[in-house]
Design a protein around this motif. Sequence first.
Motif, PDB file in Angstrom:
ATOM      1  N   ARG A 226      17.543 -28.932  -2.123  1.00  0.00           N
ATOM      2  CA  ARG A 226      18.166 -29.958  -1.275  1.00  0.00           C
ATOM      3  C   ARG A 226      17.140 -30.546  -0.321  1.00  0.00           C
ATOM      4  NH1 ARG A 226      23.663 -31.046  -2.437  1.00  0.00           N
ATOM      5  NH2 ARG A 226      24.463 -29.163  -3.381  1.00  0.00           N
ATOM      6  N   ASP A 227      17.071 -31.870  -0.274  1.00  0.00           N
ATOM      7  CA  ASP A 227      16.196 -32.554   0.678  1.00  0.00           C
ATOM      8  C   ASP A 227      16.834 -32.549   2.052  1.00  0.00           C
ATOM      9  OD1 ASP A 227      14.285 -33.280  -1.239  1.00  0.00           O
ATOM     10  OD2 ASP A 227      15.383 -35.096  -1.759  1.00  0.00           O
ATOM     11  N   LEU A 228      15.995 -32.429   3.068  1.00  0.00           N
ATOM     12  CA  LEU A 228      16.491 -32.552   4.417  1.00  0.00           C
ATOM     13  C   LEU A 228      15.441 -33.194   5.297  1.00  0.00           C
ATOM     14  CD1 LEU A 228      15.135 -30.156   6.378  1.00  0.00           C
ATOM     15  CD2 LEU A 228      16.673 -28.750   5.057  1.00  0.00           C
ATOM     16  N   LYS A 229      15.928 -33.748   6.390  1.00  0.00           N
ATOM     17  CA  LYS A 229      15.073 -34.291   7.451  1.00  0.00           C
ATOM     18  C   LYS A 229      15.542 -33.651   8.732  1.00  0.00           C
ATOM     19  CE  LYS A 229      13.299 -38.080   7.760  1.00  0.00           C
ATOM     20  NZ  LYS A 229      12.189 -38.953   7.669  1.00  0.00           N
ATOM     21  N   GLY A 230      14.621 -33.547   9.668  1.00  0.00           N
ATOM     22  CA  GLY A 230      15.019 -32.949  10.924  1.00  0.00           C
ATOM     23  C   GLY A 230      14.005 -33.202  12.012  1.00  0.00           C
ATOM     24  N   ILE A 231      14.327 -32.650  13.160  1.00  0.00           N
ATOM     25  CA  ILE A 231      13.400 -32.689  14.280  1.00  0.00           C
ATOM     26  C   ILE A 231      13.336 -31.314  14.920  1.00  0.00           C
ATOM     27  CG2 ILE A 231      13.595 -35.158  14.788  1.00  0.00           C
ATOM     28  CD1 ILE A 231      15.521 -34.417  17.072  1.00  0.00           C
ATOM     29  N   ASP A 232      12.144 -30.971  15.371  1.00  0.00           N
ATOM     30  CA  ASP A 232      11.919 -29.810  16.223  1.00  0.00           C
ATOM     31  C   ASP A 232      11.714 -30.352  17.630  1.00  0.00           C
ATOM     32  OD1 ASP A 232      11.935 -28.022  14.079  1.00  0.00           O
ATOM     33  OD2 ASP A 232       9.753 -28.079  13.837  1.00  0.00           O
ATOM     34  N   MET A 233      12.497 -29.869  18.578  1.00  0.00           N
ATOM     35  CA  MET A 233      12.331 -30.243  19.979  1.00  0.00           C
ATOM     36  C   MET A 233      11.810 -29.004  20.691  1.00  0.00           C
ATOM     37  SD  MET A 233      15.610 -32.716  20.671  1.00  0.00           S
ATOM     38  CE  MET A 233      16.825 -31.496  20.225  1.00  0.00           C
TER      39      MET A 233
END
Length: 142
Positions: free
Chosen positions: A93-100
């Motif tokens: 599964r493809d995903l996008k995200g952010i680390d804060m």
Amino acid sequence: MTELNLHPQAAASLQRWHEMIDQRDLSALPELLAADAVFRSPMAHTPYPGAAVVATILNTVIKVFVDFTYHRQLASDDGLSVVLEFSAKVNGRDLKGIDMIRFDEQGKIVDFEVMVRPMSGLQALGEEMARRVGPYLAAAKG
């Protein structure tokens, strides 16, 4: 990645973070974590407390992600926080995200929050993390 206007210790820690990610080896991560660091999961309502727990989560995630790549990074005005945009795959599964990531003035990570989309990628990530460290994380919150 572009140059950011970060507090000097935060910049050094971020550089070390990127080196560890490039090597896919987070064994030195405890050096970067404040003792009271917290991890804010995209799957859990309350944060996971403590450097040992944060290190375990991130050391597991780096093994779960395939084709993990950072794309953009942004910094806060005070130079103590960054947002890192990423993409990866989990179980096909493809995903996008952010680390804060928020640092203290000594450059230690005090808060690491992750947001992920789409739901199918988040679900795949949650399932794989539960399989690998679910009981450990439940005990850490208990």
